[in-house]
Design an enzyme around this catalytic site. Sequence first.
Site, PDB file in Angstrom:
ATOM      1  N   GLU A 424       0.850  -1.183   0.000  1.00 35.01           N
ATOM      2  CA  GLU A 424       0.000   0.000   0.000  1.00 35.01           C
ATOM      3  C   GLU A 424       0.893   1.242   0.000  1.00 35.01           C
ATOM      4  OE1 GLU A 424      -1.403   0.866   3.808  1.00 35.01           O
ATOM      5  OE2 GLU A 424      -2.833   2.394   3.179  1.00 35.01           O
ATOM      6  N   ASP A 497      -0.204  -0.596   6.122  1.00 36.55           N
ATOM      7  CA  ASP A 497      -0.033  -0.024   7.451  1.00 36.55           C
ATOM      8  C   ASP A 497      -0.990  -0.656   8.458  1.00 36.55           C
ATOM      9  OD1 ASP A 497       1.947   1.644   6.659  1.00 36.55           O
ATOM     10  OD2 ASP A 497       0.603   3.345   6.246  1.00 36.55           O
ATOM     11  N   ASP A 499      -2.994   0.782  10.227  1.00 38.74           N
ATOM     12  CA  ASP A 499      -4.054   1.753  10.550  1.00 38.74           C
ATOM     13  C   ASP A 499      -5.350   1.411   9.810  1.00 38.74           C
ATOM     14  OD1 ASP A 499      -3.556   2.387   7.973  1.00 38.74           O
ATOM     15  OD2 ASP A 499      -2.706   4.372   8.373  1.00 38.74           O
ATOM     16  N   ASP A 501      -6.781   2.758   7.129  1.00 35.35           N
ATOM     17  CA  ASP A 501      -6.689   2.633   5.676  1.00 35.35           C
ATOM     18  C   ASP A 501      -6.059   1.301   5.288  1.00 35.35           C
ATOM     19  OD1 ASP A 501      -7.884   4.999   5.227  1.00 35.35           O
ATOM     20  OD2 ASP A 501      -6.034   6.134   4.824  1.00 35.35           O
TER      21      ASP A 501
END
Length: 635
Positions: A424, A497, A499, A501
Amino acid sequence: MSQDYSAENIQVLKGLEAVRKRPGMYIGSTGPEGLHHLVYEVVDNSIDEALAGYCTTVHVVIEEGNVIRVEDNGRGIPVEMHQEEGISALELVMTRLHAGGKFDKNTYKVSGGLHGVGVSVVNALSEWLEVTVNRNNRVYYQRYLRGDPEHPVKEIGSTESRGTTVRFKPDKEVFETVEFSFDVLSSRLRELAFLNRGIKIILEDFRHGEEKRHDFFFEGGLISFVDFLNKSKTPIHKNVIYLEGNRDHVDIQIAMQWNDSYQENVFSFVNNINTREGGSHLTGWRGGLTRTINDLAKDPRYKKLYLEPLTGEDIREGLTAVVSVKIPEPQFEGQTKAKLGNSEVKGIVESFVFEKTSEYFEKNPKEAESIVQKVLMASKARIAARNAREQARRKTAFESNGLPGKLADCQEKDPSKCEVYIVEGDSAGGSAKMGRDRAFQAILPLWGKMLNVMKTREDKVLANDKLLPVILTLGCGVGKSFDISKLRYHRVIIMADADVDGSHIRTLLLTFFFHYMRELLERGHVYIAMPPLYKLSYQKLVEYAYNDEERDTILKKWDAPEGKVTIQRYKGLGEMNPEQLWETTMNPQTRNIIQIRLEDVVEADTIITTLLSEEVGPRREFIEKNALKVHNLDV
Ligand code: 0RA
């Protein structure tokens, strides 16, 4: 009897010894799957008793120490002396291979496959097993050590009730693990309760700290099953279509309902066994349904929409269905023995489905109308997808090797040695390209929001600028033209990540694989990279921690003075330089990657659908109930 080895007894022990020597031949494996098969094997006997009409409830308990207890209220295994063998029928059932179904020809026993091998196999693979039978107002009991009776069947009391109770402790000399999973047992028992309408199945966990109970009882049978599968979807017609009948000794039950999604979600069973590879019953069902719907769609009023004959795929778009047949002597074929071979079943099911569905739609013209409209739209989209694919093919023909420009490929050509990181974000992609071992690691950077494949038709999925590079990189196509032998990397590693997203990208890629490249997941080719959360440095020491617990362990180990340790919390992959990324997340010697396996497709689809559902209700409810599991899936 342990000491009294008659010639007969030696034969018996030899039989059970064969089971202990090659457990895999009888229960598939000695891993967790094989372990859980022990329970299914015992439960199947109680279900057979229920199907014969003599038992209403099956109670499964995981006791402390991973002891399993299965209790039913059937007639009780017969205890009478067996004339020829000179021992109790009960002992015969518990100690002879394949002696399970000999008494009763009316129920459906499975001769091949993983189930139906008989409870004696469970006995042979248990450290100890004890059986209690309530019958003739008496209580009978026998106990075995690794299949060998400790004593003859004895009468230990009187009773008003009837039934059989089997308690056993799996042998840790045989199994890699003897830890039962409540969730695994629960989903199979739920499935059995759906497949066998009206039987009550209770699962309880009595292990300390695990206390749980699920009660399964579905008056609607397969109708309830389809309701369950469509729980977080939007049906396009009100009632689940249900067909049931018996033709030429084949018991057929089918439930189906179309929803407004684009995925086909079909489960098929033979004698309660999930036929993941399909077979003649499924082919017959497809054929019958295709004929009926084509006949309906040829009606002059659809003239403008009916461009060419409807394919099976058009017809099954958005269809959730369960096809269950019960037959006397199933032949299982295929790689995992999960495909029905009996060729006569195809024609029987096909004509049954054609007749019954035609009749149903004649009686329910409104439902027929909604379904035909939906199917015609699917056909239109398929034609558009065909055109899109042709265009995509033409487009890639211009690129020298048909691979996306963004892919940094590896040098090795043997797929079994190759891995691809789907990364990503651009900056992380750059670091990954520099940090990797280019001999066998390829990098495909992706960025931006992924599209929700659950809500998108195939033509858009294929043309999508995020997914097309993934499809081209993996090299094995999608959907029905998917060909695993063309896979270019045996490890497909999603790196994003930690997180929100990142988790979005992971979930969407997994959903995409689930619906368009399911075999990739089934064969365990998909992994998730686990970047570290922390970098800890103290003087010359540097270590990475993948969670808070590890961080604390390292801090404790170092025992450094207050304020001397530098703790860097990584917010994203982009914060790591190429060397760090290699060391922590890409170097096979030191990295942390998680293999994603979708053993239970029913559960997985429910999870993914629920997580991606736009209806907030079911999603919140799901997350609240399964906070832990979601966390695991959504690393
Ligand atoms: C054969 C005959 C009969 C009962 C059973 C098998 C039986 C087996 C199991 C295994 C677990 N629970 C079970 N319940 C019943 C009954 C024959 C008769 O009573 O006439």
